[in-house]
Motif scaffolding. Structure first.
Motif, PDB file in Angstrom:
ATOM      1  N   GLU A 155      43.732  31.628  46.049  1.00 29.65           N
ATOM      2  CA  GLU A 155      43.042  30.462  46.595  1.00 29.65           C
ATOM      3  C   GLU A 155      43.455  29.148  45.941  1.00 29.65           C
ATOM      4  O   GLU A 155      43.451  28.103  46.586  1.00 29.65           O
ATOM      5  CB  GLU A 155      41.519  30.649  46.436  1.00 29.65           C
ATOM      6  N   HIS A 195      47.808  40.059  35.906  1.00 27.24           N
ATOM      7  CA  HIS A 195      47.125  40.311  37.187  1.00 27.24           C
ATOM      8  C   HIS A 195      47.893  39.525  38.243  1.00 27.24           C
ATOM      9  O   HIS A 195      47.911  38.291  38.221  1.00 27.24           O
ATOM     10  CB  HIS A 195      45.664  39.866  37.096  1.00 27.24           C
ATOM     11  N   HIS A 227      49.150  38.158  41.854  1.00 30.07           N
ATOM     12  CA  HIS A 227      49.134  37.776  43.269  1.00 30.07           C
ATOM     13  C   HIS A 227      50.477  37.114  43.544  1.00 30.07           C
ATOM     14  O   HIS A 227      51.112  36.589  42.629  1.00 30.07           O
ATOM     15  CB  HIS A 227      48.049  36.736  43.552  1.00 30.07           C
ATOM     16  N   SER A 262      47.290  42.908  42.753  1.00 28.32           N
ATOM     17  CA  SER A 262      46.023  42.705  43.452  1.00 28.32           C
ATOM     18  C   SER A 262      46.015  43.518  44.735  1.00 28.32           C
ATOM     19  O   SER A 262      46.995  43.487  45.494  1.00 28.32           O
ATOM     20  CB  SER A 262      45.852  41.222  43.798  1.00 28.32           C
ATOM     21  N   GLY A 293      43.085  42.932  46.308  1.00 31.46           N
ATOM     22  CA  GLY A 293      42.063  42.070  46.905  1.00 31.46           C
ATOM     23  C   GLY A 293      42.681  41.039  47.834  1.00 31.46           C
ATOM     24  O   GLY A 293      42.105  40.680  48.855  1.00 31.46           O
ATOM     25  N   GLY A 294      43.875  40.563  47.441  1.00 34.07           N
ATOM     26  CA  GLY A 294      44.538  39.541  48.247  1.00 34.07           C
ATOM     27  C   GLY A 294      43.673  38.306  48.369  1.00 34.07           C
ATOM     28  O   GLY A 294      43.057  37.870  47.393  1.00 34.07           O
ATOM     29  N   THR A 330      44.066  46.399  41.189  1.00 34.44           N
ATOM     30  CA  THR A 330      42.634  46.108  41.250  1.00 34.44           C
ATOM     31  C   THR A 330      41.976  46.910  42.370  1.00 34.44           C
ATOM     32  O   THR A 330      42.611  47.218  43.385  1.00 34.44           O
ATOM     33  CB  THR A 330      42.393  44.611  41.509  1.00 34.44           C
ATOM     34  N   GLU A 386      44.064  31.568  38.217  1.00 33.29           N
ATOM     35  CA  GLU A 386      43.283  32.177  39.310  1.00 33.29           C
ATOM     36  C   GLU A 386      41.792  31.898  39.113  1.00 33.29           C
ATOM     37  O   GLU A 386      41.056  31.728  40.081  1.00 33.29           O
ATOM     38  CB  GLU A 386      43.534  33.698  39.359  1.00 33.29           C
TER      39      GLU A 386
END
Ligand code: KMH
Ligand code: ZN
Length: 272
Positions: free
Chosen positions: A14, A46, A48, A81, A83-84, A105, A225
């Motif tokens: 995000e 972590h 993304h 991730s 979760g995306g 995750t 993040e």
């Protein structure tokens, strides 16, 4: 106390360059930032990734490129991730597991996420958990609210995940559990004995909750993040700068920092 595992959550789905111009976006920028974070003391990245427009993607090809570039530079644990970003389908999100990463995750419940919904119905959670089990991927249970611990225990009952589990408490997302000391104590007290845990405080909760985790025997996640600031109104220069501060605080408080292989041992993962 066990040595401290520091996770660098460097990119997220995000956060934008408008919020912090130092945000790494391309696979090469991500790999460079990962190496800097590892040198500063991070043992887990972590991960993304973003597409060429800087938008969050779960493309296996982009994940592979970033992961390969990171692995060529250092032996840090890569945690992809699943979760995306808010609004992605489960089919999109699961693509990152095709890399057979060491770690990924696994969010065990649905939560409001700002104006959106981070949607994780039980059937999707089971699909992710089963895929991780089949591929030998160590899950990190992402807990955005206390009920998600119950979601993880339901997976244990079904034999889809193997305790002791490692949990990450993401605290302070608007819609999730607040980022307060009292809430962290409640989460830690709600875990089954033998679990390991880390905390990712969002925004200004990052530093105080990180210090609590150092003192309490938990582990710490920092990075853009979760938080783009170094202090009130002052943007962080890099993810490594945020990691380095946790290392300094841990040493001052008498807690040693784990290398990636020490982190693997603490989490019950084979050495690399
Ligand atoms: N971007 C959030 C909606 C994860 O990486 O697994 C979800 C997230 C969790 O970041
Ligand atoms: Zn994430």
């Amino acid at each position: 106390m066990e040595k401290l595992i520091i996770t660098a959550a460097m990119v997220g789905a995000e956060v934008t360059r408008q919020e912090n111009p130092n945000l790494p976006l391309t696979p090469e920028e991500i790999a460079q930032a990962a190496e800097e974070a590892w040198k500063a003391g991070a043992s887990i990245i972590h991960l993304h990734v973003r597409d060429e427009q800087g938008k969050a993607t779960q493309s296996a090809a982009v994940f592979r490129e970033a992961a390969d570039r990171i692995s060529r530079r250092c032996d840090v644990i890569i945690q992809v991730s699943t979760g995306g970003g808010v609004g992605m389908t489960a089919e999109e999100r699961i693509q990152s597991l095709t890399l057979n990463p060491e770690m990924a995750t696994l969010t065990t419940g649905t939560v409001n996420f700002g104006d959106g919904v981070f949607y994780n119905p039980p059937k999707d959670i089971e699909v992710f958990a089963r895929a991780m089990k089949e591929r030998g991927v160590k899950p990190e249970i992402e807990v955005f609210d206390v009920g998600m611990i119950g979601g993880a225990l339901a997976l244990v009952k079904k034999g889809l995940v193997q305790p002791p589990l490692h949990y990450d408490f993401v605290m302070g997302v608007p819609g999730g559990i607040p980022g307060t000391p009292r809430d962290l104590l409640h989460l830690v007290e709600s875990l089954p004995a033998g679990s390991t845990w880390s905390v990712a405080g969002i925004g200004r909760a990052e530093l105080p909750l990180g210090v609590m985790a150092i003192i309490m025997g938990g582990h710490v996640r920092v990075g853009f993040e979760d938080n783009v600031y170094y202090s009130k109104g002052v943007l962080a220069e890099s993810n490594a700068q945020l990691v380095a501060r946790i290392v300094r605080l841990a040493r001052e408080l008498g807690r040693e920092v784990a290398t990636p292989n020490e982190a693997r041992a603490i989490l019950g993962m084979p050495p690399r």
